[in-house]
Every structure is written in structure tokens, then in C-alpha cells.
Scaffold this active site. Structure first.
Site, PDB file in Angstrom:
ATOM      1  N   GLU A   1      23.227  26.955  59.210  1.00  0.00           N
ATOM      2  CA  GLU A   1      23.981  28.149  59.603  1.00  0.00           C
ATOM      3  C   GLU A   1      23.322  28.883  60.766  1.00  0.00           C
ATOM      4  O   GLU A   1      23.639  30.039  61.040  1.00  0.00           O
ATOM      5  CB  GLU A   1      24.122  29.103  58.407  1.00  0.00           C
ATOM      6  CG  GLU A   1      24.969  28.522  57.305  1.00  0.00           C
ATOM      7  CD  GLU A   1      25.277  29.511  56.189  1.00  0.00           C
ATOM      8  OE1 GLU A   1      24.666  30.601  56.161  1.00  0.00           O
ATOM      9  OE2 GLU A   1      26.109  29.187  55.350  1.00  0.00           O
TER      10      GLU A   1
ATOM     11  N   ASP B   1      20.180  35.291  49.547  1.00  0.00           N
ATOM     12  CA  ASP B   1      21.042  34.410  48.754  1.00  0.00           C
ATOM     13  C   ASP B   1      20.091  33.439  48.066  1.00  0.00           C
ATOM     14  O   ASP B   1      19.584  32.495  48.677  1.00  0.00           O
ATOM     15  CB  ASP B   1      22.063  33.666  49.620  1.00  0.00           C
ATOM     16  CG  ASP B   1      22.997  32.789  48.774  1.00  0.00           C
ATOM     17  OD1 ASP B   1      22.803  32.740  47.533  1.00  0.00           O
ATOM     18  OD2 ASP B   1      23.911  32.166  49.344  1.00  0.00           O
TER      19      ASP B   1
ATOM     20  N   LYS C   1      35.169  33.322  49.455  1.00  0.00           N
ATOM     21  CA  LYS C   1      35.275  32.144  50.319  1.00  0.00           C
ATOM     22  C   LYS C   1      36.656  31.527  50.096  1.00  0.00           C
ATOM     23  O   LYS C   1      36.952  31.055  48.995  1.00  0.00           O
ATOM     24  CB  LYS C   1      34.205  31.121  49.946  1.00  0.00           C
ATOM     25  CG  LYS C   1      32.768  31.527  50.288  1.00  0.00           C
ATOM     26  CD  LYS C   1      31.793  30.560  49.629  1.00  0.00           C
ATOM     27  CE  LYS C   1      30.379  30.670  50.175  1.00  0.00           C
ATOM     28  NZ  LYS C   1      29.418  29.909  49.327  1.00  0.00           N
TER      29      LYS C   1
ATOM     30  N   ARG D   1      31.416  29.143  55.325  1.00  0.00           N
ATOM     31  CA  ARG D   1      30.697  28.084  54.629  1.00  0.00           C
ATOM     32  C   ARG D   1      29.620  27.530  55.562  1.00  0.00           C
ATOM     33  O   ARG D   1      29.603  27.778  56.752  1.00  0.00           O
ATOM     34  CB  ARG D   1      31.635  26.931  54.228  1.00  0.00           C
ATOM     35  CG  ARG D   1      32.774  27.288  53.302  1.00  0.00           C
ATOM     36  CD  ARG D   1      32.390  28.016  52.030  1.00  0.00           C
ATOM     37  NE  ARG D   1      31.434  27.353  51.170  1.00  0.00           N
ATOM     38  CZ  ARG D   1      31.656  26.920  49.938  1.00  0.00           C
ATOM     39  NH1 ARG D   1      32.867  27.059  49.412  1.00  0.00           N
ATOM     40  NH2 ARG D   1      30.695  26.380  49.200  1.00  0.00           N
ATOM     41  N   SER D   2      28.726  26.756  54.992  1.00  0.00           N
ATOM     42  CA  SER D   2      27.659  26.187  55.829  1.00  0.00           C
ATOM     43  C   SER D   2      28.205  25.136  56.793  1.00  0.00           C
ATOM     44  O   SER D   2      27.645  24.925  57.862  1.00  0.00           O
ATOM     45  CB  SER D   2      26.547  25.627  54.959  1.00  0.00           C
ATOM     46  OG  SER D   2      27.064  24.763  53.972  1.00  0.00           O
TER      47      SER D   2
ATOM     48  N   LYS E   1      29.707  37.588  55.877  1.00  0.00           N
ATOM     49  CA  LYS E   1      28.535  36.703  55.951  1.00  0.00           C
ATOM     50  C   LYS E   1      28.983  35.406  56.611  1.00  0.00           C
ATOM     51  O   LYS E   1      29.758  34.651  56.034  1.00  0.00           O
ATOM     52  CB  LYS E   1      28.013  36.446  54.536  1.00  0.00           C
ATOM     53  CG  LYS E   1      26.711  35.668  54.499  1.00  0.00           C
ATOM     54  CD  LYS E   1      26.189  35.509  53.084  1.00  0.00           C
ATOM     55  CE  LYS E   1      26.283  34.080  52.654  1.00  0.00           C
ATOM     56  NZ  LYS E   1      25.441  33.673  51.543  1.00  0.00           N
TER      57      LYS E   1
HETATM   58  C1  PEP Z   1      27.664  29.932  52.541  1.00  0.00           C
HETATM   59  C2  PEP Z   1      27.000  29.402  51.517  1.00  0.00           C
HETATM   60  O1  PEP Z   1      26.667  28.081  51.443  1.00  0.00           O
HETATM   61  P1  PEP Z   1      27.650  26.853  51.271  1.00  0.00           P
HETATM   62  O2  PEP Z   1      28.780  27.019  52.229  1.00  0.00           O
HETATM   63  O3  PEP Z   1      26.778  25.655  51.580  1.00  0.00           O
HETATM   64  O4  PEP Z   1      28.107  26.889  49.846  1.00  0.00           O
HETATM   65  C3  PEP Z   1      26.553  30.235  50.387  1.00  0.00           C
HETATM   66  O5  PEP Z   1      25.968  29.729  49.424  1.00  0.00           O
HETATM   67  O6  PEP Z   1      26.769  31.436  50.372  1.00  0.00           O
HETATM   68 MG    MG Z   2      25.850  31.692  48.343  1.00  0.00          MG
END
Ligand code: PEP
Ligand code: MG
Length: 428
Positions: free
Chosen positions: A204, A241, A338, A367-368, A389
Site C-alpha cells: 500500500e 491496524d 470495504k 484494499r491492498s 483509509k
Molecule cells: C486494507 C486492508 O488490507 P487487505 O486489503 O489486504 O485486506 C486492511 O486490512 O485493512
Molecule cells: Mg484491516
């Protein structure tokens, strides 16, 4: 009446170089919109399920041809001729899929179409997407919480905790908040270079240096904030996090901190976070415990929730039923939002509305694995999500969202308003 005249999809690549889905929706007046979807690495087990191809010879079994074919075939057949009305389209997608986790058509296919529908509806209404999503309600620019140092599954598990984030406290506009974060990010890079540590970036865009332990990452943040001419706890505070699901050992019910070579139970992990928050201005913690450790979440929130934001990500997976349980049991006081955890825009909006009504804060999150799609910015503004975020400030898939927010702020002019600082972030 403007209707959906065609729907087709394309397999594109995300920021990790993995395939993902882009849907194109063509309206009966000839105008077309597109939307693409992200993909997580530290996913929760209760998330809606992406459709991935099993053929190992293509993208090592991560292809999305099945999801693309679902849009081109079944989904197009079901939606062509309909008006692009969000709730109706999302309900039709859910009914067509027929599974509780959207695994048949694929949450990636469904979200791409749901998001394209939102864009199409905004276009038909002659409004920017954020205004259309707001549906007349008051909008705010979100306060960014930005990953500066990465660990966990985003950075080869250098550290167990996944994100060390900065949260601008004193800024009175989105652009000023972003400026603060950029200064801290740049100062962190300078310090790492001076100290002979790696300045390579994680998924990220946060730095992923080989630090000895979590305290070292927090001390680095303190130093970087001061290098940027700011004071930790004054103009900026920190978020973590922890992403604890991903170092939880279900067999023993304990949390394995590999980087510190010790194993903690839930109460000890809560105590560790509490200790770190006494040493540094930590005002927000996400996933401090594993995704199904419900009683421990309620205990931790009773202990820490009065003085910090406790966010459920893997815990809630943007799922209204899980959020309702969390509200009833006081498992947290905030929810990470998300879109692709649940798979439709209307269900995402319902989670935000429900959380706010219960006094929970909301953090709209990327997301990552991301694409250049900037709809997340519109979502955060339109639903007045309060916080966003997106990751760090040096990669285009992240900047697509930040730069979109800068443009929305400009377009709002005098009416642009940064979301107020919630009570839970005031403890620094
Ligand atoms: C953005 C994150 O990671 P991922 O998209 O890999 O779940 C998260 O855990 O907040
Ligand atoms: Mg998270």
C-alpha cells in the site's frame, strides 16, 4: 427513459499485478461508464467471495475469466433493458447469484456491475457520483488515516502488525490534512535513508523496513513527525491496524508475535496495545483481535473503547448482520467499510447508515490490491463516511483516490467541510 443497453467486462491488472475485473455499462443513449474492483490480501473469512479461476496455467490460478464471463453472459441478460437504479439492480444481482456469500457469480463480478450502475445512475441524473450517492444528505470530506509503516501480509511479515498509520488531528480541510501526512511520509523516508534502512515500499506504499519490533516502528513515527516540524499527539496521532486474525493460532487460541518471539492471549494482546498507547499517541486500533474472538472484542472495547477508536475490519467484513451483533455486544465502536467485502453499493451504504445510527464511526477503506478506479473517494464523501483509509501517498492507485478528493474539495468550494474529529480520536 434511459436504460442499460449493454454490459461487458474486461480482465485488467491490479496494483499487485494480479487480474481483476472491470465492467463497462452502456446506456441506451449511447453513453458508457466503467468500474473496476479491488482485492484484499489480509482477507476475513466472512467476506463475500471473489470468483477466481482454478486453471493454474493462467495467472497461477488467480484469473478472473469466470467473473468476466458472468458479467458478459448471465448478468448482462438479467439487467439489459432495466433502468440503472441502484437498489433494484443490486437486489437483482443478489437474487441472480442466489448464494449468501455471492460466490456463484463472484463478488468481484457483482461489485463491478453495482459500481458501474452507480456511475451510470449519476450520469443519468447529471450529477457527480458523490452527490448522487449523498441523495440530498449533507456531505463531508473524509479525514485520512494513512499507512506510513507496513508489516504483516503487506510487507513480508517484517512486523506482525499490518499498518502504522498517521491521523491528522489539527487540519481543518482535507487538503491540509493530506499535506500533513505527505510531510510525515517524506520525513520517514529521509530518516530511514539516514539510518541505512530500506526505503522500499510495501503493497500500500507504506515503508517496510526491517525494524526489530513494533515499538521501533512507533518511535520512527515519533521521529518522523518531529522531523516534519510537528508534535506527536498535537497535530497528528497514530492508528494501528493490528490485523490480528493473521497471526492468530486457532488451535491454541493465542496470538503469535513472530517479530517479538512471544505468544500472547487475547487479554495480554489488549494489554500490549494499551501499553503502546500509553507510550505513543495511538487513538485508533483496527482488528486488535481475531475475526471470531467475539468475547475478547467486547472485553477489549470495554477496556479501551472509551479513549480510542476500536475498528472491526475482519470482524465485521462490511456485513450488516455481523455489525448488528457487534453493536449489540459492544464489540467495537467503529467499522471499516470495504465495498468488496459485501459486494454491492447499496449494502455498503446500509452498513454506513446503520453504524452511524448506532454511534459507531466509519472508516471507508481501499484494499491492498487496488485499481485506478477513484469511486471510493466519492463513496467516502457521498456517504459522509468521516474517515478514509487508502494507503500511502506515492502510488497512483492510491493517489487516484486522494487526487479525486482534492478535486471534490475544489468543486465544493465554500461548502467543502472536513468531517469533524470524532470523540474517540481526541484522546492523544
Ligand atoms: C486494507 C486492508 O488490507 P487487505 O486489503 O489486504 O485486506 C486492511 O486490512 O485493512
Ligand atoms: Mg484491516
Amino acid at each position: 427513459m434511459t436504460t442499460i443497453a449493454a454490459l461487458d467486462a474486461l480482465e485488467i491488472l491490479d496494483s499487485r499485478g494480479r487480474p481483476t475485473v472491470e465492467a463497462r455499462l452502456t446506456l441506451s443513449d449511447g453513453r458508457a461508464v466503467s468500474a473496476s474492483v479491488p482485492s484484499g490480501a489480509s482477507t476475513g473469512r466472512h467476506e463475500a467471495v471473489e470468483r477466481r479461476d482454478g486453471d493454474l496455467s493462467r495467472y497461477r490460478g488467480r484469473g478472473t475469466r469466470g467473473a468476466v464471463a458472468a458479467i458478459d453472459g448471465e448478468i448482462a441478460a438479467a439487467l439489459i433493458g432495466r433502468e440503472p437504479r441502484q437498489r433494484e439492480v443490486d437486489a437483482a444481482l443478489r437474487a441472480l447469484d442466489g448464494t449468501p456469500d455471492k460466490s456463484r457469480l463472484g463478488a468481484n463480478a457483482i461489485l463491478a456491475v453495482s459500481l458501474a450502475t452507480a456511475r451510470a445512475a449519476a450520469l443519468v441524473a447529471g450529477e457527480p457520483l458523490w452527490r448522487h450517492l449523498a441523495a440530498g444528505a449533507e456531505v463531508t470530506l473524509p479525514r485520512p488515516m494513512v499507512n506510513i509503516v507496513s508489516g504483516g501480509l503487506h510487507a513480508g511479515r517484517q512486523l506482525d502488525f499490518q499498518d502504522f498509520l498517521v491521523i491528522p488531528l489539527a487540519a481543518s480541510s482535507f487538503s491540509a490534512a493530506l499535506e500533513t501526512v505527505v510531510a510525515v511520509h517524506a520525513a520517514t523516508g529521509e530518516l530511514l535513508a539516514e539510518r541505512g534502512l530500506s526505503t522500499l515500499k510495501a503493497d500500500e506504499g507504506g515503508y517496510g523496513p526491517a525494524l526489530p519490533d513494533h515499538r521501533a516502528a512507533l518511535r520512527l513515527l515519533d521521529d518522523a513527525v518531529r522531523r516534519a516540524g510537528l508534535e506527536p499527539g498535537e497535530q497528528v496521532a497514530y492508528g494501528l491496524d493490528v490485523a490480528a486474525t493473521h497471526f492468530f493460532d486457532a488451535a491454541t487460541g493465542s496470538y503469535r508475535l513472530a517479530s517479538e518471539q512471544r505468544t500472547l492471549d487475547a487479554a495480554e494482546l489488549a494489554g500490549y496495545v494499551e501499553q503502546l498507547a500509553a507510550e505513543h499517541p495511538i487513538v485508533s486500533i483496527e482488528d486488535p483481535l481475531a475475526e471470531d474472538d467475539w468475547p475478547a472484542w467486547a472485553e477489549l472495547t470495554a477496556r479501551l473503547g472509551g479513549r480510542m477508536q476500536v475498528i472491526g475490519d475482519d470482524l465485521f467484513t462490511t456485513d450488516l448482520q455481523r455489525l448488528e451483533r457487534g453493536i449489540a455486544e459492544r464489540s467495537a465502536n467503529a467499522v471499516l467499510v470495504k465495498m468488496n467485502q459485501i459486494g454491492t453499493i447499496s449494502e455498503t451504504a446500509d452498513v454506513v447508515a446503520h453504524a452511524k445510527a448506532a454511534g459507531f464511526t466509519t472508516v471507508v477503506s481501499a484494499r491492498s490490491g487496488e485499481t485506478e478506479d477513484d469511486a471510493l473517494a466519492d463513496l467516502a464523501v457521498g456517504l459522509a463516511g468521516g474517515q478514509i483509509k487508502v494507503g500511502s501517498v506515492t502510488q497512483s492507485e492510491r493517489l487516484a483516490k486522494y487526487n479525486r478528493l482534492l478535486r471534490i474539495e475544489r468543486d465544493l468550494g465554500e461548502q467543502a467541510r472536513l468531517a469533524p474529529l470524532p470523540e474517540t480520536l481526541r484522546s492523544a
